[in-house]
Structures are given as structure tokens and as C-alpha cells.
Enzyme design. Structure first.
Site, short mmCIF file in Angstrom:
data_model
loop_
_atom_site.label_atom_id
_atom_site.label_comp_id
_atom_site.label_asym_id
_atom_site.label_seq_id
_atom_site.Cartn_x
_atom_site.Cartn_y
_atom_site.Cartn_z
N LYS A 29 -5.35 -12.06 -13.41
CA LYS A 29 -5.88 -12.77 -12.31
C LYS A 29 -7.36 -12.23 -11.87
O LYS A 29 -7.18 -10.95 -11.92
CB LYS A 29 -4.94 -12.78 -11.06
CG LYS A 29 -5.67 -13.53 -9.81
CD LYS A 29 -4.36 -13.22 -8.76
CE LYS A 29 -5.04 -13.83 -7.55
NZ LYS A 29 -5.95 -12.81 -6.49
N LYS B 135 0.75 -1.30 0.01
CA LYS B 135 -0.01 0.00 -0.05
C LYS B 135 0.91 1.17 0.02
O LYS B 135 0.59 2.19 -0.74
CB LYS B 135 -0.87 0.05 1.14
CG LYS B 135 -2.11 0.63 1.01
CD LYS B 135 -3.48 0.30 1.91
CE LYS B 135 -4.50 1.12 1.28
NZ LYS B 135 -5.56 0.72 1.95
N LYS C 76 -11.48 -8.41 -7.60
CA LYS C 76 -12.32 -7.06 -7.75
C LYS C 76 -11.58 -5.99 -7.90
O LYS C 76 -12.34 -4.96 -8.23
CB LYS C 76 -13.12 -7.34 -6.35
CG LYS C 76 -12.26 -6.79 -5.01
CD LYS C 76 -13.41 -6.71 -3.87
CE LYS C 76 -12.42 -6.92 -2.54
NZ LYS C 76 -11.84 -8.04 -2.24
P1 ADP Z 1 -9.74 -9.89 -4.52
O1 ADP Z 1 -8.35 -10.15 -5.23
O2 ADP Z 1 -10.94 -10.06 -5.45
O3 ADP Z 1 -9.56 -8.76 -3.71
P2 ADP Z 1 -9.22 -11.32 -1.99
O4 ADP Z 1 -7.97 -10.88 -2.02
O5 ADP Z 1 -10.48 -10.77 -0.98
O6 ADP Z 1 -9.86 -11.21 -3.63
O7 ADP Z 1 -9.43 -12.91 -2.04
C1 ADP Z 1 -10.38 -13.56 -1.23
C2 ADP Z 1 -9.82 -15.15 -1.36
O8 ADP Z 1 -10.07 -15.45 -2.74
C3 ADP Z 1 -8.35 -15.39 -0.90
O9 ADP Z 1 -8.26 -16.47 -0.18
C4 ADP Z 1 -7.76 -15.71 -2.28
O10 ADP Z 1 -6.74 -16.70 -2.36
C5 ADP Z 1 -8.97 -16.17 -3.27
N1 ADP Z 1 -8.87 -15.74 -4.56
C6 ADP Z 1 -8.87 -14.47 -4.91
N2 ADP Z 1 -9.01 -14.10 -6.07
C7 ADP Z 1 -8.47 -15.32 -6.65
C8 ADP Z 1 -8.50 -15.92 -8.05
N3 ADP Z 1 -8.48 -15.23 -9.12
N4 ADP Z 1 -8.05 -17.38 -8.33
C9 ADP Z 1 -8.23 -18.02 -6.98
N5 ADP Z 1 -8.47 -17.58 -5.91
C10 ADP Z 1 -8.63 -16.38 -5.65
#
Ligand code: ADP
Ligand code: TRP
Length: 322
Positions: A190, A110, A193
Site C-alpha cells: 500500500k 505506536k 509516506k
Molecule cells: P500515509 O499512509 O501516506 O501516511 P495518511 O494516513 O496521511 O497517508 O492518509 C491520508 C488519507 O489518504 C487517508 O484518508 C487515507 O485513507 C488515504 N490514503 C492514504 N494512502 C492511501 C492509499 N495507498 N490508497 C488509498 N488511499 C490512501
């Protein structure tokens, strides 16, 4: 064996979250004493508004249940239902060198991006350590990005044990979800959100279908053969289709004569079917919020039975009670 993991209520779940985090959690609820919590204190480090946080918490609780987490098997609760986790986080902070937190990427990333990080984000790994240690967790399944935080947890628990007596805290093992699918987003990166490339787990049919139609491909014409290596359409299809269907789609790519629109429609159809049961369950739960809150309340009660034992032990070890 106690298995514990948390998920932040920070927005609508996408299919990356489902295959990366939710599906492994579903499997593990049959393999041990599972504790799953909504990391709502953590979500406050990047909170937009109180109303948004409230909505996200309720949404994630519904998602947990709609996806098949079973309150008969797993203890499902909100992190903030056990505010004593902050007390343990404070205890851990007293043995936590500044350098350990400064090295953690949640904060470093960050700052590197020029965003202003607050104290909560800096101290977040100490709170995460408390999340884990408060329930004597043995196994912590997480994605790769959280490995460092579980290492910090082990460091802090070891420091407490060395200074205040072996057995004060249980040292947890990390389980990295290596084989969990890394789900690509509609742009091929990947899915996340923060990249605006997500396919939601639950969405209205028409707009979601539109998203599938936007999956990035090359510009091959209908009759042309199409590349299969690195194809986002095929990668997404693999999440839902059986091996034979995947092979058919690959052959149709190689042969040419079928357009991308058709392939995307096939992926969409399977996606829609895959989550149809969860979608129906979600709707039912949305109309039965009392039940959802009751599950969380019961989960919190059970979590507290564990946390009070551990806190008692640590308070005594660290000289706060007799
Ligand atoms: P984002 O990247 O959308 O902010 P988060 O960091 O909140 O998602 O992820 C929450 C959980 O979902 C984590 O445990 C992460 O390993 C899993 N996760 C997030 N994006 C993916 C993805 N594209 N493929 C597989 N697992 C994911
Ligand atoms: N930090 C985790 C994430 O952002 C969520 C989390 C909080 C967690 N506390 C935890 C995960 C304890 C496992 C154990 O994904």
C-alpha cells in the site's frame, strides 16, 4: 446535510492520498454542505519542527485548491483557526472513559511499535470527536483506519446527550470509502509516506519518471509473456487509463514482446497528463499565497458561525452558562 472531513498536513500528498481521500471529497462537495479542514492540531502529535509544520499547512491548503476543492461550494479552513475546538474536546474528555482511548489503535499501534506516545496522541480521538461535533456534522467520510474514531465520536456525543439533554450534540454517521482505490506504491505494498514507496502528486518531471521506472516487477525478458495478476504497473495504469487502454496493456502483457520499461512509460505519461491542470493551478497558487490565505480566513469565518452556535448550546447544557 453537513459533510465534514479533515486531512492532516503531514507531508507531500501522494497519489494514494489523491485517489483515496481527495477525489471522494471532490465528488462530495456537490452533494451537501461540505466542511473540509486541515487538521493541523492533529499533525502536531507527530511534528518535526515548527518550520516543517508551517510548510505542510500551506502546502496542503494549496493542494486542496489545486485539486479542485471549490471555496464557493465547500467551507475550507484550518482546524486551529477555531481554537474553541479544544474547549469542546475538554468537555468531551469529561465523559470519556480512559478505556475507550486505550483501545484506540492510533495510540495502541505506536506503543506496540515501541515508540513513545505523547498525551496528545492518546487524547487525539477526543479532539477528533470535537472536530466533528463542533459543526453539527451529519456525515463523516473517512478511510477504514478512521472508522474507530468516528465510533468514539458517536459514543461521546451519546454520553453527553444522555447526561445533559437530548439534542445537545448531533450524532454523526460515518461513511467509509470502501470503493476508493487502495493505491499500491512502487514496491507493490500500500502506498504510504511511511513506506518510502510513494509517487507524489506534484513533482519535477525527471525524478518522478525515474520513480515510475523503479516500479517493482518480475524479471521477465522483453519477449516473454508477463503476469497480469497482482501487477503494480497495471494497478497504477488503471487509475489513469480508460477500459480499452487497460485491456490493450493486459493483452500486451500476455502476448509478450513488449518490455516493462515501455509499460512504465505509458503509466507515467498518463499520470503526467492527468495532473497537468492541477500542476498548473498549483504553480499559480504558489505565486498567489494571499489568495490561499484569504480562502482559509473566509472559511474560518464561516466555520466559526457554526461553532459558536454549537458551543453556546453545549456550554448551556453542561452548566457553564445560563
Ligand atoms: P500515509 O499512509 O501516506 O501516511 P495518511 O494516513 O496521511 O497517508 O492518509 C491520508 C488519507 O489518504 C487517508 O484518508 C487515507 O485513507 C488515504 N490514503 C492514504 N494512502 C492511501 C492509499 N495507498 N490508497 C488509498 N488511499 C490512501
Ligand atoms: N484523523 C484523521 C486522519 O488522520 C484526520 C481528521 C482529524 C479527521 N479530524 C477529523 C477526519 C475529523 C474526519 C473528521 O486521517
Amino acid at each position: 446535510m453537513r459533510i465534514l472531513t479533515g486531512l492532516q498536513p503531514s507531508g507531500k500528498l501522494h497519489i494514494g492520498n489523491y485517489f483515496g481521500a481527495m477525489q471522494p471529497a471532490l465528488k462530495l462537495q456537490d452533494q451537501g454542505d461540505a466542511f473540509y479542514f486541515l487538521a493541523d492540531y492533529h499533525a502536531m502529535t507527530s511534528m518535526e519542527s515548527a518550520a516543517q509544520l508551517r510548510e505542510n499547512i500551506q502546502d496542503l491548503a494549496i493542494d486542496f485548491l489545486a485539486c479542485g476543492l471549490d471555496p464557493q461550494k465547500a467551507t475550507i479552513f484550518r482546524q486551529s483557526a477555531i481554537p474553541e475546538v479544544n474547549e469542546l474536546a475538554w468537555f468531551l474528555s469529561t465523559v470519556c472513559p480512559m478505556g475507550l482511548l486505550q483501545r484506540c489503535h492510533s495510540y495502541k499501534d505506536k506503543v506496540a511499535k515501541g515508540l513513545s506516545a505523547n498525551h496528545a496522541l492518546f487524547a487525539y480521538p477526543a479532539l477528533m470527536a470535537a472536530d466533528i461535533l463542533l459543526y453539527d456534522a451529519n456525515l463523516v467520510p473517512v478511510g477504514k483506519d478512521q472508522k474507530q474514531h468516528v465510533e468514539v465520536t458517536r459514543d461521546l456525543a451519546n454520553s453527553v446527550n444522555e447526561r445533559f439533554g437530548e439534542g445537545s450534540l448531533v450524532i454523526p454517521e460515518v461513511q467509509i470509502r470502501e470503493n476508493a482505490a487502495a493505491v499500491p506504491g512502487i514496491d507493490g505494498q500500500k502506498m504510504s509516506k511511511s513506506y518510502n514507496n510513494s509517487i507524489p502528486l506534484y513533482g519535477a518531471q525527471k525524478p518522478t519518471r525515474k520513480l515510475f521506472m523503479k516500479i517493482v516487477t518480475d524479471s521477465a525478458e522483453l519477449e516473454d509473456p508477463k503476469p497480469t495478476e497482482g501487477s503494480t504497473v497495471i494497478a497504477l495504469y488503471k487509475l489513469f487509463a480508460d477500459e480499452a487502454a487497460v485491456q490493450t496493456m493486459i493483452q500486451e502483457h500476455e502476448a509478450g514482446g513488449v518490455g516493462y520499461g515501455h509499460f512504465k512509460q505509458q503509466v507515467f505519461d498518463l499520470y503526467w497528463e492527468h495532473f497537468s491542470e492541477a500542476r498548473a493551478k498549483r504553480e499559480e497558487l504558489e505565486n498567489n499565497l494571499d489568495y490561499v490565505h484569504e480562502v482559509l480566513a473566509k472559511g474560518a469565518q464561516k466555520a466559526r458561525e457554526e461553532s459558536s452556535k454549537v458551543l453556546d448550546r453545549v456550554r448551556r447544557a453542561m452548566g457553564l452558562s445560563w
